[in-house]
Write a protein that holds these residues in place. Structure first.
Motif, PDB file in Angstrom:
ATOM      1  N   LEU A  26      16.900 -73.860 -30.995  1.00 18.37           N
ATOM      2  CA  LEU A  26      16.147 -72.700 -31.036  1.00 18.37           C
ATOM      3  C   LEU A  26      17.225 -71.542 -30.747  1.00 18.37           C
ATOM      4  CD1 LEU A  26      12.667 -73.353 -29.898  1.00 18.37           C
ATOM      5  CD2 LEU A  26      13.320 -73.218 -32.067  1.00 18.37           C
ATOM      6  N   ASN A  27      16.982 -70.528 -31.585  1.00 19.18           N
ATOM      7  CA  ASN A  27      17.485 -69.035 -31.124  1.00 19.18           C
ATOM      8  C   ASN A  27      16.641 -68.182 -30.267  1.00 19.18           C
ATOM      9  OD1 ASN A  27      18.595 -66.487 -30.938  1.00 19.18           O
ATOM     10  ND2 ASN A  27      18.813 -66.396 -33.295  1.00 19.18           N
TER      11      ASN A  27
ATOM     12  N   LEU B  58      26.537 -81.309 -33.904  1.00 18.89           N
ATOM     13  CA  LEU B  58      25.799 -80.016 -34.179  1.00 18.89           C
ATOM     14  C   LEU B  58      26.187 -79.693 -35.474  1.00 18.89           C
ATOM     15  CD1 LEU B  58      26.610 -78.677 -30.645  1.00 18.89           C
ATOM     16  CD2 LEU B  58      24.375 -79.122 -31.644  1.00 18.89           C
ATOM     17  N   GLU B  59      24.977 -79.297 -36.249  1.00 17.26           N
ATOM     18  CA  GLU B  59      25.462 -78.573 -37.742  1.00 17.26           C
ATOM     19  C   GLU B  59      24.638 -77.355 -37.633  1.00 17.26           C
ATOM     20  OE1 GLU B  59      26.844 -80.243 -40.226  1.00 17.26           O
ATOM     21  OE2 GLU B  59      27.166 -81.976 -39.344  1.00 17.26           O
TER      22      GLU B  59
ATOM     23  N   THR C 146      25.883 -65.209 -38.226  1.00 18.67           N
ATOM     24  CA  THR C 146      27.082 -66.189 -38.235  1.00 18.67           C
ATOM     25  C   THR C 146      27.747 -66.222 -36.769  1.00 18.67           C
ATOM     26  OG1 THR C 146      28.433 -64.539 -39.207  1.00 18.67           O
ATOM     27  CG2 THR C 146      27.619 -66.147 -40.595  1.00 18.67           C
ATOM     28  N   ALA C 147      27.416 -64.978 -35.953  1.00 19.68           N
ATOM     29  CA  ALA C 147      27.924 -64.804 -34.696  1.00 19.68           C
ATOM     30  C   ALA C 147      27.221 -65.830 -33.548  1.00 19.68           C
ATOM     31  CB  ALA C 147      27.935 -63.446 -34.230  1.00 19.68           C
ATOM     32  N   ILE C 148      25.972 -66.237 -34.047  1.00 18.32           N
ATOM     33  CA  ILE C 148      25.385 -67.443 -33.187  1.00 18.32           C
ATOM     34  C   ILE C 148      26.221 -68.709 -33.319  1.00 18.32           C
ATOM     35  CG2 ILE C 148      23.310 -68.954 -32.922  1.00 18.32           C
ATOM     36  CD1 ILE C 148      21.660 -66.364 -34.315  1.00 18.32           C
ATOM     37  N   SER C 149      26.760 -68.861 -32.138  1.00 14.54           N
ATOM     38  CA  SER C 149      27.366 -70.244 -31.907  1.00 14.54           C
ATOM     39  C   SER C 149      26.694 -71.455 -31.344  1.00 14.54           C
ATOM     40  CB  SER C 149      28.816 -69.857 -31.266  1.00 14.54           C
ATOM     41  OG  SER C 149      28.226 -69.635 -29.978  1.00 14.54           O
ATOM     42  N   LEU C 150      26.972 -72.539 -31.805  1.00 12.90           N
ATOM     43  CA  LEU C 150      26.546 -73.813 -31.385  1.00 12.90           C
ATOM     44  C   LEU C 150      27.612 -74.425 -30.710  1.00 12.90           C
ATOM     45  CD1 LEU C 150      24.668 -75.491 -34.260  1.00 12.90           C
ATOM     46  CD2 LEU C 150      23.645 -74.611 -32.271  1.00 12.90           C
TER      47      LEU C 150
ATOM     48  N   GLY D 243      16.865 -66.779 -38.913  1.00 15.77           N
ATOM     49  CA  GLY D 243      17.570 -66.729 -37.641  1.00 15.77           C
ATOM     50  C   GLY D 243      16.674 -67.587 -36.483  1.00 15.77           C
ATOM     51  N   CYS D 244      15.497 -68.173 -36.925  1.00 10.06           N
ATOM     52  CA  CYS D 244      14.726 -68.973 -35.920  1.00 10.06           C
ATOM     53  C   CYS D 244      15.578 -70.121 -35.272  1.00 10.06           C
ATOM     54  CB  CYS D 244      13.867 -69.431 -36.718  1.00 10.06           C
ATOM     55  SG  CYS D 244      12.660 -70.731 -35.681  1.00 10.06           S
ATOM     56  N   PHE D 245      16.454 -70.933 -35.980  1.00 16.44           N
ATOM     57  CA  PHE D 245      17.054 -71.863 -35.304  1.00 16.44           C
ATOM     58  C   PHE D 245      18.655 -71.552 -35.183  1.00 16.44           C
ATOM     59  CE2 PHE D 245      13.478 -74.282 -37.366  1.00 16.44           C
ATOM     60  CZ  PHE D 245      13.225 -74.940 -36.045  1.00 16.44           C
ATOM     61  N   LYS D 246      19.495 -71.827 -34.423  1.00 11.18           N
ATOM     62  CA  LYS D 246      20.688 -71.788 -34.355  1.00 11.18           C
ATOM     63  C   LYS D 246      21.492 -72.837 -35.204  1.00 11.18           C
ATOM     64  CE  LYS D 246      21.445 -69.860 -29.682  1.00 11.18           C
ATOM     65  NZ  LYS D 246      22.036 -70.275 -28.553  1.00 11.18           N
ATOM     66  N   GLY D 247      20.650 -73.815 -35.229  1.00 10.03           N
ATOM     67  CA  GLY D 247      21.057 -75.196 -36.296  1.00 10.03           C
ATOM     68  C   GLY D 247      20.614 -76.466 -35.528  1.00 10.03           C
ATOM     69  N   PHE D 248      21.082 -77.420 -35.980  1.00  7.76           N
ATOM     70  CA  PHE D 248      20.506 -78.560 -35.947  1.00  7.76           C
ATOM     71  C   PHE D 248      21.411 -79.719 -34.926  1.00  7.76           C
ATOM     72  CE2 PHE D 248      17.960 -76.858 -38.949  1.00  7.76           C
ATOM     73  CZ  PHE D 248      16.553 -76.870 -38.658  1.00  7.76           C
TER      74      PHE D 248
END
Length: 156
Positions: A138-139, A109-110, A3-7, A122-127
Motif C-alpha cells: 500500500l501507498n 517486488l514488482e 514513479t518516484a514511489i520506490s519499492l 497510486g493506491c498501491f506502490k507495487g506487489f
C-alpha cells in the motif's frame, strides 16, 4: 509523479482486508493493537470510524474495508488496529487480521501495473510475491489522504 514511489527490500507488516493480502513497510508502522472502543464522530468521511484513546493520546481510526468500499463485518478477535505515523500524528488503520511480518527481497517486488491504478491512482506502490501469495504494497499517503493526493498531482 508516482514513479518516484520506490519499492525496496525490507521487512513488511502483512495484513488482510477482505481476504486480500496487503502490506506496509515496517518503518511505516508504529504499533499494532487490538480493536478497542471507538468513539464515533459525526460529519466526517464514512471510512473514518472515529477516534480511540490510546494511553491518553487521541487517534483517528480509518476502517480499511470502508476506505476501499468493501462491506464491513462485525469485529472479531483477529481484527487489529495498525498505528501509522504521518506528519507527527498517529493514525489507526483497522484491518481484518495481521498475518505476519516478513522480509521481502528486492527480486520479489514488482511495480504496479497501470491497470491496477485505474480505480484509484497510486493506491498501491507495487506487489510482492511471497511463497505462493501476491501481496499489495500500500501507498500509505494515498490510504490516509486520497483527496489530497489528487490535488497534489494537479500542482506538479
Amino acid at each position: 509523479m508516482d514513479t518516484a514511489i520506490s519499492l525496496k527490500a525490507g521487512q513488511y507488516v502483512v495484513f488482510s482486508i477482505n481476504k486480500q493480502l496487503c502490506a506496509l513497510a515496517i518503518e511505516e508502522v508504529v504499533e499494532i493493537i487490538r480493536v478497542q472502543t471507538i468513539t464515533e464522530v459525526p460529519g466526517i468521511k464514512e471510512y473514518i470510524s472515529g477516534m480511540i484513546n490510546l494511553r491518553g493520546k487521541i487517534i483517528p481510526v480509518i476502517h480499511l474495508r470502508k476506505r476501499y468500499h468493501m462491506e464491513g463485518e462485525p469485529f472479531t478477535k483477529k481484527n487489529r488496529i495498525v498505528i501509522v505515523e504521518e506528519d507527527s500524528e498517529d493514525i489507526g488503520l483497522i484491518v481484518d487480521e495481521v498475518v505476519m511480518v516478513t522480509y521481502i527481497e528486492e527480486q520479489d517486488l514488482e511495480p504496479t501495473l497501470e491497470m491496477f491504478n485505474t480505480l484509484e491512482k497510486g493506491c498501491f506502490k507495487g506487489f510482492a510475491k511471497v511463497k505462493d501469495e501476491l501481496i499489495g504494497i500500500l501507498n500509505k499517503n494515498k490510504v490516509l489522504y486520497p483527496d489530497l493526493e489528487m490535488g497534489v498531482a494537479y500542482n506538479e
